[in-house]
Motif scaffolding. Structure first.
Motif, short mmCIF file in Angstrom:
data_model
loop_
_atom_site.label_atom_id
_atom_site.label_comp_id
_atom_site.label_asym_id
_atom_site.label_seq_id
_atom_site.Cartn_x
_atom_site.Cartn_y
_atom_site.Cartn_z
N LYS A 253 0.84 -1.19 0.00
CA LYS A 253 0.00 0.00 0.00
C LYS A 253 0.88 1.24 0.00
O LYS A 253 1.75 1.41 0.87
N ILE A 254 0.66 2.12 -0.97
CA ILE A 254 1.48 3.32 -1.13
C ILE A 254 0.78 4.52 -0.49
O ILE A 254 -0.42 4.72 -0.68
N TYR A 255 1.55 5.30 0.27
CA TYR A 255 1.05 6.53 0.90
C TYR A 255 1.96 7.70 0.53
O TYR A 255 3.19 7.56 0.51
N PHE A 256 1.36 8.84 0.29
CA PHE A 256 2.14 10.06 0.08
C PHE A 256 2.70 10.54 1.42
O PHE A 256 2.01 10.54 2.42
N GLY A 257 3.98 10.97 1.40
CA GLY A 257 4.61 11.50 2.60
C GLY A 257 4.65 13.02 2.59
O GLY A 257 3.89 13.69 3.29
N GLU A 258 5.53 13.58 1.74
CA GLU A 258 5.63 15.04 1.66
C GLU A 258 6.44 15.42 0.44
O GLU A 258 7.07 14.57 -0.21
#
Length: 285
Positions: A253-258
């Motif tokens: 699962k991919i999540y945006f960080g910054e």
């Protein structure tokens, strides 16, 4: 004396400040007229590339809206609360596990794994101190200058298919003119004072970008959904000359960080001089 130094720091023009700091760190003059090094071009961008979009996308709250519109809400870690002051946080309304962070700086993070065992007053004191912190003054990263200081609470996601910041692997994509040059994998970031940094190219070959490379025992396998990560980063970075896009990838699962425009404030002393010069050839200003 410390108070006097802080006062001088606050009133010193950005250009003077950056020239002094640059020389002190790199032992060479900052060339703003014909910058060649990556580190020089980042200082130039601080002074002369004042795109208001930068402020919007480095704000940890508003960035979520921007990125969500680009790649979809499913890649965004949910926000479950927002406050202007730590005293306003309603801990009773929050779940047992969550993450608190300030939207306007770097470092104002509190990871709560068990709400019942934490010192809420100590957390509030820490966050209120960070709210007063002027991150812009540290290295003149001007996009942070006008971000309204706020606190947000994010969903805590664990290794059972979700995000665990305690042992999270961080993938940082260095992008120039909309193209990815490399991926820096950050290991053990919240375990030790000095995380492990590994650089890979797009074919997942190790790159010798650092002055001191980590021990060979450290390695990371290429994620199975690496092509999806590449596609997302390419879409996110297309609007910017030079940007670092951070993603998390937990159990597929991919999540945006910054988004980061000035890696280490443009004063990265971990990379080699050759890397500093090479990255400087990858984008124009």
């Amino acid at each position: 004396m410390k108070l006097i130094r802080e006062m001088i720091k606050r009133i010193m023009p950005d250009k003077w400040f950056l020239q002094i700091v640059y020389y002190r760190i790199f032992k060479r003059k900052l060339n703003l007229y014909k910058p060649e090094y990556y580190s020089e071009k980042l200082q130039w961008m601080k002074l002369y590339d004042r795109n208001p979009l930068y402020t919007y996308v480095v704000d940890k709250y508003s960035a979520k809206e921007y990125i969500s519109n680009l790649i979809g809400e499913g890649y965004i870690i949910p926000t479950i609360g927002k406050w202007k002051n730590a005293c306003e946080i309603d801990f009773d309304s929050l779940p047992n596990q969550f993450v608190l962070k300030c939207t306007h700086d770097c470092g104002g993070i509190v990871i709560v794994k068990d709400k019942g065992s934490v010192d809420k007053r100590a957390i509030a004191n820490k966050l209120n101190i960070r709210l007063k912190h002027n991150y812009y003054l540290k290295q003149r990263e001007w996009p942070y200058k006008n971000i309204p200081p706020q606190i947000i609470a994010e969903k805590y996601i664990d290794e059972s298919g979700e995000l665990n910041l305690g042992i999270l692997t961080d993938y940082k994509f260095y992008c120039f003119e909309g193209k990815i040059d490399c991926i820096m994998v950050c290991l053990e970031r919240y375990k030790h004072a000095h995380p492990i940094f590994l650089y890979y190219d797009l074919h997942w070959n190790r790159l010798n970008y650092l002055k001191e490379e980590p021990n060979e025992k450290y390695s990371v396998s290429k994620p199975n959904n690496f092509d999806e990560m590449i596609n997302l980063v390419t879409r996110i970075s297309s609007e910017f000359k030079c940007v670092r896009v951070d993603l998390y990838n937990v159990n597929g699962k991919i999540y945006f960080g910054e988004l980061t425009f000035f890696n280490q404030g443009g004063f990265d002393t971990d990379i080699t001089e050759e890397t500093d010069r090479y990255w400087g050839t990858l984008f124009s200003i």
